[in-house]
Scaffold this motif. Structure first.
Motif, PDB file in Angstrom:
ATOM      1  N   ASN A 101     -28.898 -15.218  50.605  1.00 18.89           N
ATOM      2  CA  ASN A 101     -29.700 -14.659  49.523  1.00 18.89           C
ATOM      3  C   ASN A 101     -31.019 -14.149  50.096  1.00 18.89           C
ATOM      4  OD1 ASN A 101     -30.934 -13.938  47.165  1.00 18.89           O
ATOM      5  ND2 ASN A 101     -30.733 -15.937  46.181  1.00 18.89           N
ATOM      6  N   PRO A 102     -30.999 -13.005  50.772  1.00 18.95           N
ATOM      7  CA  PRO A 102     -32.201 -12.498  51.441  1.00 18.95           C
ATOM      8  C   PRO A 102     -33.358 -12.192  50.491  1.00 18.95           C
ATOM      9  CG  PRO A 102     -30.312 -11.042  51.835  1.00 18.95           C
ATOM     10  CD  PRO A 102     -29.847 -12.156  50.972  1.00 18.95           C
ATOM     11  N   ALA A 103     -33.103 -12.143  49.201  1.00 16.99           N
ATOM     12  CA  ALA A 103     -34.187 -11.886  48.255  1.00 16.99           C
ATOM     13  C   ALA A 103     -35.181 -13.044  48.217  1.00 16.99           C
ATOM     14  CB  ALA A 103     -33.619 -11.649  46.859  1.00 16.99           C
ATOM     15  N   LEU A 104     -34.784 -14.209  48.748  1.00 18.75           N
ATOM     16  CA  LEU A 104     -35.660 -15.375  48.708  1.00 18.75           C
ATOM     17  C   LEU A 104     -36.782 -15.335  49.742  1.00 18.75           C
ATOM     18  CD1 LEU A 104     -33.018 -18.209  48.202  1.00 18.75           C
ATOM     19  CD2 LEU A 104     -34.602 -17.265  46.499  1.00 18.75           C
ATOM     20  N   ALA A 105     -36.635 -14.539  50.787  1.00 17.69           N
ATOM     21  CA  ALA A 105     -37.663 -14.532  51.834  1.00 17.69           C
ATOM     22  C   ALA A 105     -37.736 -13.172  52.508  1.00 17.69           C
ATOM     23  CB  ALA A 105     -37.365 -15.607  52.872  1.00 17.69           C
ATOM     24  N   THR A 106     -38.887 -12.907  53.098  1.00 15.22           N
ATOM     25  CA  THR A 106     -39.080 -11.639  53.813  1.00 15.22           C
ATOM     26  C   THR A 106     -38.286 -11.652  55.116  1.00 15.22           C
ATOM     27  OG1 THR A 106     -40.974 -12.465  55.048  1.00 15.22           O
ATOM     28  CG2 THR A 106     -41.427 -11.429  52.904  1.00 15.22           C
TER      29      THR A 106
END
Length: 176
Positions: free
Chosen positions: A91-96
């Motif tokens: 879930n790359p939306a959780l971190a830069t």
């Protein structure tokens, strides 16, 4: 126990993880308790009044307990980092991207010690220079493992790397 260090874990690290993953601060804070207990332990803490190592049953038991606790801390932190890396990749939306890169770099640093501690073989990238099993003990800067004749890895240094990684974690900005 270094209460100031533990308060950093409680005050900061746990909340960062909750924000980045939606949970898990309790697990991280348990690792923080162990870190705060290990931090600041030096060889001189295990010496008698005469300056010689405590060679009685108590002194040996304390040394072994400290080494085992540090060993388990490394294994626990590595699994935490591995899980965090996996969740953020899923879930790359959780971190830069920078946060994810820092997690990967931190996981690599821990892996150098974790692989031989867990598998009793050197990490494949360092198989030619590292010992099969790191030698645990107390170095001038605290609890350490000798990975090869030229490299000591200190628990406190790993702890600082982990804390830096947690501090740098940033959620990805949601674009409108």
């Amino acid at each position: 126990m270094e209460y100031e260090r533990y308060s950093e874990w409680v005050r900061f690290a746990g909340f960062v993880i909750r924000r980045a993953t939606g949970g898990l601060p309790h697990h991280l804070q348990l690792l923080g308790i162990v870190d705060a207990e290990l931090r600041g332990i030096r060889r001189e803490h295990l010496l008698g009044q005469d300056g010689r190592p405590l060679e009685d049953a108590f002194g040996i038991l304390m040394h072994e307990r400290i080494i085992i606790q540090a060993h388990l801390w490394v294994l626990g932190v590595y699994e935490f980092i591995r899980m965090l890396d996996e969740r953020l990749r899923d879930n790359p939306a959780l971190a830069t991207d920078a946060s994810i890169a820092m997690i990967t770099a931190t996981k690599r640093q821990f892996s150098r010690l974790r692989v031989p501690l867990a598998k009793l073989e050197p990490e494949s990238r360092h198989a030619k220079e590292d010992l099969v099993v790191p030698l645990p003990g107390m170095g001038p800067a605290g609890i350490a493992w000798q990975l090869n004749p030229d490299l000591m890895v200190y628990q406190e240094d790993l702890s600082d790397v982990l804390m830096d990684m947690l501090i740098a974690l940033r959620p990805r900005q949601i674009e409108p």
